[in-house]
Structure formats: C-alpha cells, structure tokens
Scaffold this active site. Sequence first.
Site, PDB file in Angstrom:
ATOM      1  N   LYS A 215       0.817  -1.213   0.000  1.00 25.21           N
ATOM      2  CA  LYS A 215       0.000   0.000   0.000  1.00 25.21           C
ATOM      3  C   LYS A 215       0.855   1.269   0.000  1.00 25.21           C
ATOM      4  O   LYS A 215       0.351   2.349  -0.288  1.00 25.21           O
ATOM      5  CB  LYS A 215      -0.963   0.011   1.183  1.00 25.21           C
ATOM      6  CG  LYS A 215      -0.324   0.162   2.555  1.00 25.21           C
ATOM      7  CD  LYS A 215      -1.386   0.251   3.630  1.00 25.21           C
ATOM      8  CE  LYS A 215      -0.771   0.475   5.004  1.00 25.21           C
ATOM      9  NZ  LYS A 215      -1.790   0.620   6.061  1.00 25.21           N
ATOM     10  N   ASP A 216       2.160   1.147   0.306  1.00 21.39           N
ATOM     11  CA  ASP A 216       3.070   2.293   0.243  1.00 21.39           C
ATOM     12  C   ASP A 216       3.628   2.507  -1.157  1.00 21.39           C
ATOM     13  O   ASP A 216       4.257   3.535  -1.424  1.00 21.39           O
ATOM     14  CB  ASP A 216       4.252   2.094   1.199  1.00 21.39           C
ATOM     15  CG  ASP A 216       3.854   2.144   2.660  1.00 21.39           C
ATOM     16  OD1 ASP A 216       2.770   2.688   2.955  1.00 21.39           O
ATOM     17  OD2 ASP A 216       4.617   1.635   3.499  1.00 21.39           O
TER      18      ASP A 216
ATOM     19  N   THR B 267      -6.218   8.445  13.729  1.00 19.71           N
ATOM     20  CA  THR B 267      -5.827   7.839  12.462  1.00 19.71           C
ATOM     21  C   THR B 267      -5.190   8.902  11.590  1.00 19.71           C
ATOM     22  O   THR B 267      -5.545  10.077  11.676  1.00 19.71           O
ATOM     23  CB  THR B 267      -7.016   7.211  11.715  1.00 19.71           C
ATOM     24  OG1 THR B 267      -6.552   6.718  10.444  1.00 19.71           O
ATOM     25  CG2 THR B 267      -8.121   8.216  11.465  1.00 19.71           C
TER      26      THR B 267
ATOM     27  N   SER C  60      -5.238   8.515   8.211  1.00 23.84           N
ATOM     28  CA  SER C  60      -5.751   8.193   6.886  1.00 23.84           C
ATOM     29  C   SER C  60      -7.027   8.957   6.563  1.00 23.84           C
ATOM     30  O   SER C  60      -8.027   8.820   7.272  1.00 23.84           O
ATOM     31  CB  SER C  60      -6.042   6.687   6.801  1.00 23.84           C
ATOM     32  OG  SER C  60      -6.920   6.374   5.751  1.00 23.84           O
TER      33      SER C  60
ATOM     34  N   ARG D 239      -9.108   8.252   4.266  1.00 26.49           N
ATOM     35  CA  ARG D 239     -10.156   7.244   4.051  1.00 26.49           C
ATOM     36  C   ARG D 239     -10.777   6.820   5.369  1.00 26.49           C
ATOM     37  O   ARG D 239     -12.008   6.776   5.504  1.00 26.49           O
ATOM     38  CB  ARG D 239      -9.558   6.015   3.340  1.00 26.49           C
ATOM     39  CG  ARG D 239     -10.522   4.812   3.327  1.00 26.49           C
ATOM     40  CD  ARG D 239      -9.873   3.557   2.808  1.00 26.49           C
ATOM     41  NE  ARG D 239      -8.682   3.153   3.527  1.00 26.49           N
ATOM     42  CZ  ARG D 239      -8.685   2.488   4.684  1.00 26.49           C
ATOM     43  NH1 ARG D 239      -9.825   2.166   5.274  1.00 26.49           N
ATOM     44  NH2 ARG D 239      -7.554   2.153   5.267  1.00 26.49           N
ATOM     45  N   ARG D 240      -9.945   6.500   6.342  1.00 28.30           N
ATOM     46  CA  ARG D 240     -10.488   6.063   7.637  1.00 28.30           C
ATOM     47  C   ARG D 240     -11.261   7.184   8.323  1.00 28.30           C
ATOM     48  O   ARG D 240     -12.277   6.932   8.980  1.00 28.30           O
ATOM     49  CB  ARG D 240      -9.346   5.582   8.544  1.00 28.30           C
ATOM     50  CG  ARG D 240      -8.729   4.265   8.100  1.00 28.30           C
ATOM     51  CD  ARG D 240      -7.486   3.945   8.891  1.00 28.30           C
ATOM     52  NE  ARG D 240      -6.907   2.662   8.506  1.00 28.30           N
ATOM     53  CZ  ARG D 240      -5.637   2.325   8.691  1.00 28.30           C
ATOM     54  NH1 ARG D 240      -4.798   3.200   9.245  1.00 28.30           N
ATOM     55  NH2 ARG D 240      -5.192   1.151   8.310  1.00 28.30           N
TER      56      ARG D 240
ATOM     57  N   ARG E  43       0.616  10.248  13.655  1.00 30.00           N
ATOM     58  CA  ARG E  43       1.694   9.562  12.952  1.00 30.00           C
ATOM     59  C   ARG E  43       2.436   8.727  13.973  1.00 30.00           C
ATOM     60  O   ARG E  43       2.143   8.730  15.151  1.00 30.00           O
ATOM     61  CB  ARG E  43       2.653  10.578  12.317  1.00 30.00           C
ATOM     62  CG  ARG E  43       2.144  11.284  11.079  1.00 30.00           C
ATOM     63  CD  ARG E  43       2.082  10.406   9.841  1.00 30.00           C
ATOM     64  NE  ARG E  43       3.292   9.635   9.599  1.00 30.00           N
ATOM     65  CZ  ARG E  43       4.386  10.094   8.990  1.00 30.00           C
ATOM     66  NH1 ARG E  43       4.423  11.352   8.570  1.00 30.00           N
ATOM     67  NH2 ARG E  43       5.427   9.316   8.789  1.00 30.00           N
ATOM     68  N   GLY E  44       3.453   8.005  13.488  1.00 35.62           N
ATOM     69  CA  GLY E  44       4.266   7.199  14.390  1.00 35.62           C
ATOM     70  C   GLY E  44       4.044   5.713  14.181  1.00 35.62           C
ATOM     71  O   GLY E  44       3.109   5.285  13.503  1.00 35.62           O
ATOM     72  N   ASN E  45       4.920   4.915  14.783  1.00 37.12           N
ATOM     73  CA  ASN E  45       4.807   3.473  14.619  1.00 37.12           C
ATOM     74  C   ASN E  45       3.646   2.912  15.439  1.00 37.12           C
ATOM     75  O   ASN E  45       2.973   3.637  16.182  1.00 37.12           O
ATOM     76  CB  ASN E  45       6.136   2.778  14.969  1.00 37.12           C
ATOM     77  CG  ASN E  45       6.550   3.010  16.416  1.00 37.12           C
ATOM     78  OD1 ASN E  45       5.723   3.060  17.315  1.00 37.12           O
ATOM     79  ND2 ASN E  45       7.843   3.161  16.639  1.00 37.12           N
TER      80      ASN E  45
ATOM     81  N   THR F 120       3.793   3.394  19.251  1.00 38.60           N
ATOM     82  CA  THR F 120       3.571   4.801  19.601  1.00 38.60           C
ATOM     83  C   THR F 120       2.087   5.135  19.565  1.00 38.60           C
ATOM     84  O   THR F 120       1.567   5.818  20.457  1.00 38.60           O
ATOM     85  CB  THR F 120       4.333   5.711  18.634  1.00 38.60           C
ATOM     86  OG1 THR F 120       5.741   5.478  18.757  1.00 38.60           O
ATOM     87  CG2 THR F 120       4.043   7.180  18.916  1.00 38.60           C
ATOM     88  N   ARG F 121       1.384   4.658  18.559  1.00 41.27           N
ATOM     89  CA  ARG F 121      -0.044   4.935  18.442  1.00 41.27           C
ATOM     90  C   ARG F 121      -0.840   4.229  19.530  1.00 41.27           C
ATOM     91  O   ARG F 121      -1.763   4.811  20.112  1.00 41.27           O
ATOM     92  CB  ARG F 121      -0.536   4.520  17.054  1.00 41.27           C
ATOM     93  CG  ARG F 121       0.138   5.283  15.926  1.00 41.27           C
ATOM     94  CD  ARG F 121      -0.479   4.954  14.581  1.00 41.27           C
ATOM     95  NE  ARG F 121       0.313   5.548  13.488  1.00 41.27           N
ATOM     96  CZ  ARG F 121      -0.163   5.829  12.297  1.00 41.27           C
ATOM     97  NH1 ARG F 121      -1.421   5.593  12.007  1.00 41.27           N
ATOM     98  NH2 ARG F 121       0.606   6.346  11.371  1.00 41.27           N
TER      99      ARG F 121
ATOM    100  N   CYS G 240      -2.785   9.904  -1.755  1.00 41.34           N
ATOM    101  CA  CYS G 240      -2.990   9.488  -0.369  1.00 41.34           C
ATOM    102  C   CYS G 240      -3.966  10.399   0.372  1.00 41.34           C
ATOM    103  O   CYS G 240      -4.424  10.057   1.462  1.00 41.34           O
ATOM    104  CB  CYS G 240      -1.656   9.444   0.365  1.00 41.34           C
ATOM    105  SG  CYS G 240      -0.832  11.049   0.525  1.00 41.34           S
TER     106      CYS G 240
END
Length: 315
Positions: free
Chosen positions: A78-79, A122, A124, A126-127, A144-146, A149-150, A237
């Site tokens: 998706k990236d 989120t 995104s 879309r989300r 943002r973040g891994n 982190t989220r 995106c």
Amino acid sequence: MTLRIGTRGSALALAQTGHVADALTAATGEDVEIVTVTTQGDTSRESLSTIGGTGVFVNALRDALLDGACDLVVHSLKDLPTAPAEGFTIAAMPMREDPRDALCASDDRSLDDLPQGARIGTGSPRRIAQLKRIRPDLEVVDIRGNIDTRLRRIDDDLDAVVLAAAGLTRLGRLDAVTGLFDLDTWPTAPGQGALAIECLDDDESSIAGSIALLDHAPSRWQATAERAVLRRLEAGCSAPVGAAAWLDDEDLVLQAAVYSLDGTEMIHLESRAEGFSGDGHGRELLQAADALGVSLADELIEAGAADLAPLGGAA
C-alpha cells in the site's frame, strides 16, 4: 551467495522483512542479510500528504537497489505508487496477511460502545471519512508514528485508534484489537496487508527467479485489481478511496468506495470476473484482474465519484 534485502528500519518493516528472509532461505537455501535503509517517511513527523505521499517510503529503498547496497527490497504494497517504475520489477507478492482495519480501543470497547465525542486517532483520510460516516460525533485526531507509539496514546489522550490488522498480526499485537471492520462495508487501502518484493528488472542473475518462488497468485490477483482502481482514479494518499478484492470460488470479487472528505456521501460499487483458478501465475489472469479494477473505477467515475473526492483520473 548471500541475498541482501533492503528494508525500512521500523519494527514492522523489520518484522515483515524477517518473514520474507526466512521464506527465501527455506525456498532457495541461500543465506540472507537484512540491510536497513532510512527513508524520509521514517524521519518526518508531518502528514504523508504534506511530505509527498506514500512514495516517501519507497524512493530511498529504490535508490539502495540502484546503488548496489542490496539485491532486493521489501515494501508494504500500500506504500508503493501504482504507476510503473522504469528499471524495477515486483518479482513476488507473498501470501497476503489480513487486509482489514482494526479498532483498538480502551476498555475493550467496540466502535458503537465509544462514548459521544470520543477521540479516535488515524492518519488516513479514508479512515476519517469512514469513521465520520458511521459516527459523525467522533473527534478524529490526525496521528503519525509506529504502531507501539499509536497504541500508547490510548488512555493517554485518545479513546481509540484504527490500525491495519496486518501490521498488528506481524508484530504480535492482536491482543490490542477490540474490533475488526468487515471488508464489504469498510474497504481498506488498495493492497493493504500485502508485501511487494522488488528488484531491478535488468538483473541478469537468478535473483528475480529466486524471489518468484514466494509469489502467491491469489494475493497478486486481489492486489492487482485493487491497485488498478486507485491507478485509474489517479487518487493520491489524500483521497478517501477504499478497495477490497477476494475470491468467491473461481470468481474474483472487487468492491470499491469513494467518500466525501467528511464522510457524508459515498459511492460504493461491486463487480466480479470469472475464471480465476489453477496455478494462476500467468500474465493473462493478471491482465484480467487489472481490467476488472479499471472497469470498476470507470463505473465510479460515471457515478459521480469526482464530485466527492479529488480524483485526477476523472479530469
């Protein structure tokens, strides 16, 4: 011979590349070395749309291939931009992980159980649109973040976050999931849950052939159809577009949706194509999957999708 695999340095990227490395060793008997590459998407805390979209995760990995620092690279599909990249080829897509989105909420709550005005995170569009469509009262926070982190923000300043189930699975964090969204009502990012193993397309060694041993035909059919929707729509995106494909016996079923940014409007269509069976690694079925996605995207455009979201393909 040692195969050098380039990857981003995040925990998720390293985990999924580790799975690819183990599979390559099992399939070929070759030794494998993992080479970590830092990308702009890993160092910037700005939103993806601000710093150039999903391609910011890809360019540094491709540069590492061109420079000879590695023999192949692993992307989250998706990236990967949908436009073909001259000089590179996706030699394999391994079996896809769960493509659904997952809710991770405090107190084991579902989306319906979240309190009025709950804060949900989120990054995104879309989300955001999908959440607002179901629960317009929610306060959606750009994050943002891994993954870790989220998740740490739950019970800190958020009531919940929405993440890809595939990433949680690969990191062994399914314990955080309090709900999964059905694909037929909540299509996700085209290619979500799939990996792309990429190498140079002018490689004269056996590298591409070795990688091809990991290709999973049904996963490639599904991802090809979904990404064809995105490519035909020319949706970046920042556009709230979702697509999901799956096999129903020998039919490839494809659903896609385009949302207004605030989620108040949606166009959601479905189509299918027959004859997806056998070993399936031939070009003919991939072309059929691509054609299915293009056709459905054209139907979305005819139904007025460009009035809901910024779509270059409808110009």
